[in-house]
Structures are given as structure tokens and as C-alpha cells.
Design a protein around this motif. Structure first.
Motif, short mmCIF file in Angstrom:
data_model
loop_
_atom_site.label_atom_id
_atom_site.label_comp_id
_atom_site.label_asym_id
_atom_site.label_seq_id
_atom_site.Cartn_x
_atom_site.Cartn_y
_atom_site.Cartn_z
N SER A 166 0.86 -1.19 0.00
CA SER A 166 0.00 0.00 0.00
C SER A 166 0.89 1.23 0.00
O SER A 166 1.96 1.22 0.62
N VAL A 167 0.45 2.29 -0.69
CA VAL A 167 1.22 3.53 -0.74
C VAL A 167 0.26 4.69 -0.57
O VAL A 167 -0.90 4.63 -1.02
N ASN A 168 0.71 5.75 0.11
CA ASN A 168 -0.14 6.93 0.32
C ASN A 168 0.45 8.14 -0.40
O ASN A 168 1.49 8.06 -1.05
N GLU A 169 -0.22 9.28 -0.27
CA GLU A 169 0.19 10.49 -0.97
C GLU A 169 1.49 11.06 -0.41
O GLU A 169 2.14 11.86 -1.09
N ASP A 170 1.85 10.71 0.81
CA ASP A 170 3.09 11.20 1.40
C ASP A 170 4.30 10.36 1.00
O ASP A 170 5.37 10.47 1.62
N ASN A 171 4.13 9.50 -0.02
CA ASN A 171 5.21 8.65 -0.54
C ASN A 171 5.73 7.67 0.50
O ASN A 171 6.93 7.37 0.56
N VAL A 172 4.83 7.16 1.33
CA VAL A 172 5.17 6.08 2.26
C VAL A 172 4.61 4.79 1.69
O VAL A 172 3.40 4.69 1.45
N LEU A 173 5.48 3.83 1.45
CA LEU A 173 5.07 2.52 0.95
C LEU A 173 5.13 1.51 2.10
O LEU A 173 6.12 1.44 2.82
N PHE A 174 4.05 0.75 2.24
CA PHE A 174 3.98 -0.29 3.27
C PHE A 174 4.01 -1.66 2.59
O PHE A 174 3.35 -1.87 1.58
N SER A 175 4.80 -2.57 3.17
CA SER A 175 4.82 -3.95 2.68
C SER A 175 4.65 -4.88 3.87
O SER A 175 5.31 -4.71 4.91
N GLY A 176 3.74 -5.84 3.73
CA GLY A 176 3.47 -6.79 4.81
C GLY A 176 3.80 -8.20 4.38
O GLY A 176 3.44 -8.63 3.28
N GLY A 177 4.51 -8.93 5.26
CA GLY A 177 4.99 -10.26 4.92
C GLY A 177 4.16 -11.37 5.54
O GLY A 177 3.38 -11.17 6.48
N ASP A 178 4.37 -12.56 5.00
CA ASP A 178 3.65 -13.74 5.45
C ASP A 178 4.09 -14.20 6.84
O ASP A 178 3.38 -14.96 7.49
N ASP A 179 5.26 -13.72 7.28
CA ASP A 179 5.77 -14.10 8.60
C ASP A 179 5.51 -13.03 9.65
O ASP A 179 6.08 -13.07 10.74
N GLY A 180 4.69 -12.03 9.33
CA GLY A 180 4.40 -10.96 10.28
C GLY A 180 5.34 -9.78 10.20
O GLY A 180 5.15 -8.80 10.93
N SER A 181 6.34 -9.83 9.33
CA SER A 181 7.27 -8.70 9.21
C SER A 181 6.63 -7.60 8.37
O SER A 181 5.95 -7.87 7.38
N VAL A 182 6.84 -6.36 8.78
CA VAL A 182 6.32 -5.21 8.05
C VAL A 182 7.47 -4.24 7.80
O VAL A 182 8.39 -4.12 8.62
#
Length: 467
Positions: free
Chosen positions: A374-390
Motif C-alpha cells: 500500500s502507498v499513500n500520498e506522502d510517498n510512504v510505501l507499506f509492505s506486509g509479509g507472510d511471517d508478520g514482518s512489516v
């Protein structure tokens, strides 16, 4: 006795073959045998035959006569105007000088004179040169500072993995779909449950709220695609056609068109008439994610065959196939303001530019099976992993400014710490994640963080970036 016999043999040989032995003063030949062979084989062609020699002399005199005639003709055809004649002569001189100045050197130095280091390295160290030197890699831009994110609320209520999320356009509530076959509507501000919709008979894998109609669309592993009327909270349309589980769903922002993707490929539906307009065929694996946007490519699909396809919606054809990923593409995200998108597979996040799908950069460091982006207007990209790592990234430079783990709820197994889906709400200030511990977490940026308390940990790298 032996020497006398050898001497007699040599004298006899000389007497027999003496007529054939010829001396070649221009060639240093010690052995008379070599000289004899040269005489025998090449004596007849040492001089041209008289007829051929006469022909060569005639040809030479004829060529000289032709050159003289051409020269006289050029002299006669000179311009009558003396000014014009001078201009022609000056131009011919320039051409001749430029020909003389042409060099066969591999590189041309910016300035005339000696080579840059002809007199040692120190005096001419700063002399400019256009030599064939491997240039340095592009200087990396400094990432923008972002505040770290933290969990502000944990919402419990589902009885299975939370597989899909959607925020309504007015930013008042959001919907979540789960493996417990229900869709729940939550108040965004307080996190309280407002409504539970039942109707699916398997996990709900995709949700979308229409910005122009009071409709909620859902799809699931039960092959069903449903349209819910939010005024009556009932299903008003079914879209029949998928032959297997449906994994993703997206609404076109301007057309009354719905796009779904699943194990049997992607399909385009007319929202009103429920007709299957197109079947987007081309992927060799299940379509894991679908995104729609106004401009071409209007549809982007990511598949388990590790490719991304950009589709021409009008022609029902593939515009481009992106084969940069080595493993299954599990998630796509569109930037809300830029004409770019990101894709995620196991241990790999990549950024591409629309409309042609040009590769821009890698986001390296998240070593997990990445389920959601997911990405927002403030250019922050979020990535979520299958092992709970973000991980949280700077969209412009690919710098990971925060890496943490999502904590599973008390009573959950350690293996249930996995992020399955995510979305930013409309302002981009809150992040909602659905997890395999059956909870929904709402994240926000730390309001008390500053550049002094949380400095940017970044160092430019000199290595070339791998595709």
C-alpha cells in the motif's frame, strides 16, 4: 678419406648443376639448392612479356592524358566573377584542411596539447578529458524523512484470517472480508462494529466500495462475485462466470465496469447488466491482484506465473508483459498521485512507470513472502509479509526507514503472525492491516517523532542496482 670423398662429391655436383645455380645478391641465401629452385620456378616470370609491358605503358600514358584534360577543363570552368572564385577557393581549402586534420584516434581530447598526464599526474590532474572512462553510477538522492509508524488500535471480531479490506469514499467506515465467510463494516474513528454481511460460503478475498454508487462489491473463493446495496444491506446482483476461486476485485474509477481476477484468469464485467464484457486471457497462472485506473493502461494484473500484464481495455489485448519478477506476483499498488505502480513477490518489491511499464527501481531488504503493498500520498510505501514482518519505505528512493514485526494476539500461534492485506484510508494518515491472527490493526505515524529524535539512517551505496 671421408673429407676427400665429400669434397669430390661436391665438385661433381657443382659441375653437373653449375649451369642452373644463380646468385641472388638481394636475397641472403646460403644454400645453392634454394637458389637453384628459385631460378627454376620463377625465372620465366621475372620480366613481363613484351606485349603486356607495351600495354601497361600505353595505359599509363592514357591515364596521365585524362588527368591533364580534366585539369584543363576545371581551369576553363572557373567562375567569371573574381569574388565567387575566391569563395570557391576558400571553401576547397577548408575542406582540404579538415581532411588533413581528421584523425583516426579513438578519443578526442577536449583541449589541444599534450595528454592529461603526459608530465606526471600532479600538474595536469584537473585537465578535462573525454577519454573512454567508465562513468560513476548515478548519484543517489537523499530520501525524504518520514516519522516511524506504530499500532494505535487492534480490532477483534472475525473468526478467521482477514483477507480483504476496503475504505469507503467518505472515510467514515471500512469493510473487512474474512475466511470466516463474513463481511464486517467497522467505524473508522472508533473501531466499533456497525454491521455484519453474510452470504458468501467461502473466504472473502476481495472488496471494493463504489465512489459513485451506494454499492459494495465482494468476491471470494466460492467463485462468487456479489454486489451489495448499502441502503438495504442485501445482495442485488450476482456476476456468474468464474469457474474457480476469485482472488481480487477492482472498480474502474470512471466507467461502470468491474474487473475480477482469480484462478481462471481475469474478467471484465458490466456493473449494471452483469454481462461478461471481456475475458483477459494470457496469464498462465492464477491472477492474484487486479488494479484499475483512468488512463492507459486502464487494467494492470499480477499473476502467480510471475508476470505483470498491462491491458488495453477497449481492444481486449495485452499492451505489455513485465517479466522482471522471478516468483509469483502477489500484490500490486497504484500511487494515488503519481503515474507509477509497485508490485511485490517473495523477497522482491519493484516499482514501474506507466503507461509503458518501464522499470524504475527495486526495494531491497524485505526477505519474506510479501502478501500486500500500500502507498499513500506522502510517498510512504507499506509492505506486509507472510511471517508478520512489516516494512515502511520511501517511495521516491526505495529507502526502508522502518522495519518491524506485527505482534500476534495473545492466544494465537506464532505461525499466525502474518499480514494478509492492507490499505491506507483516504487521507493517508492511517494504515489498516488485516492479519492471520484474525485481528485488524490500525497504524499511525508517531506524532512526537522528529528528525532529531529519529534521525535518518541512510548511506549512499556505490554498487550498481540490479534489475
Amino acid at each position: 678419406m671421408a673429407e676427400q670423398a665429400a669434397h669430390a662429391s661436391a665438385k661433381r655436383t657443382r659441375a653437373v648443376f653449375g649451369a642452373d645455380v644463380v646468385e641472388y645478391p638481394s636475397v641472403n641465401i646460403d644454400s645453392p639448392r634454394i637458389a637453384t629452385r628459385i631460378h627454376q620456378e620463377y625465372s620465366r616470370v621475372q620480366e613481363l612479356p613484351p606485349a603486356l609491358a607495351a600495354k601497361m605503358a600505353t595505359a599509363a600514358s592514357t591515364a596521365a592524358e585524362k588527368r591533364r584534360k580534366i585539369k584543363n577543363a576545371n581551369a576553363e570552368e572557373q567562375a567569371s566573377d573574381p569574388k565567387m572564385r575566391k569563395m570557391i577557393e576558400a571553401s576547397t581549402e577548408k575542406v582540404e584542411k579538415s581532411r588533413e586534420a581528421q584523425s583516426m584516434a579513438l578519443t578526442l581530447r577536449a583541449g589541444k596539447g599534450a595528454a592529461p598526464n603526459a608530465h606526471g599526474p600532479t600538474p595536469t590532474r584537473d585537465t578535462p578529458s573525454s577519454a573512454l572512462v567508465r562513468k560513476d553510477t548515478v548519484r543517489q538522492a537523499r530520501p525524504e524523512w518520514h516519522a516511524p509508524w506504530k499500532v494505535m488500535r487492534v480490532i477483534s471480531g472475525h473468526m478467521g484470517w482477514v483477507r480483504s479490506l476496503a475504505v469507503e469514499p467518505d472515510n467514515q467506515w471500512f469493510a473487512s472480508g474474512s475466511a470466516d465467510r463474513t463481511i464486517k463494516i467497522w467505524d473508522l474513528g472508533s473501531g466499533t462494529l456497525k454491521l455484519t454481511l453474510t452470504g458468501h460460503i467461502s473466504a472473502v478475498r476481495g472488496l471494493a466500495v463504489s465512489p459513485r454508487h451506494p454499492y459494495l462489491f465482494s468476491c471470494g473463493e466460492d467463485k462468487m462475485v456479489k454486489c451489495w446495496d448499502l441502503e438495504t444491506n442485501k445482495v442485488i446482483r450476482h456476476y456468474h462466470g468464474h469457474l474457480s476461486g476469485v482472488y481480487s476485485l477492482s472498480l474502474h474509477p470512471t466507467l461502470d465496469v468491474l474487473v475480477t481476477g482469480g484462478r481462471d484468469g481475469a474478467r471484465v464485467w458490466d456493473m449494471r447488466t452483469r454481462t461478461n464484457i471481456h475475458v483477459l486471457s494470457g496469464h498462465k497462472g492464477a491472477v492474484s491482484d487486479v488494479k484499475c485506473q483512468e488512463a492507459d493502461p486502464q487494467i494492470i494484473t499480477g499473476s502467480m506465473d510471475s508476470t505483470i500484464r498491462l491491458w488495453d481495455l477497449a481492444a481486449n489485448k495485452t499492451m505489455a508483459v513485465l517479466t522482471h519478477h522471478k516468483k509469483a506476483v502477489r500484490s500490486l499498488t497504484l500511487h494515488p498521485t503519481e503515474f507509477t505502480f509497485g508490485s511485490a513477490s517473495a523477497q522482491s518489491i519493484k516499482q514501474f512507470k506507466c503507461p509503458e511499464g518501464a522499470f524504475m527501481q527495486n526495494f531491497t531488504g524485505h526477505n519474506a513472502i510479501i502478501n500486500t503493498l500500500s502507498v499513500n500520498e506522502d510517498n510512504v510505501l507499506f509492505s506486509g509479509g507472510d511471517d508478520g514482518s512489516v516494512s515502511f519505505w520511501d517511495w521516491k528512493t526505495g529507502h526502508r526507514f522502518q522495519a518491524t514485526d506485527s505482534i500476534a494476539q495473545p492466544g494465537s500461534l506464532e505461525a499466525e503472525a502474518g499480514v494478509m492485506c492492507s490499505t491506507f484510508e483516504r487521507t493517508g494518515l492511517r494504515l489498516i492491516t488485516g492479519e492471520s491472527d484474525k485481528s485488524i490493526k490500525i497504524w499511525k505515524a508517531d506524532e512526537n517523532a522528529t528528525e532529531e529524535t529519529h534521525p535518518l539512517e541512510w548511506k549512499p551505496t556505490l554498487g550498481r542496482r540490479k534489475f
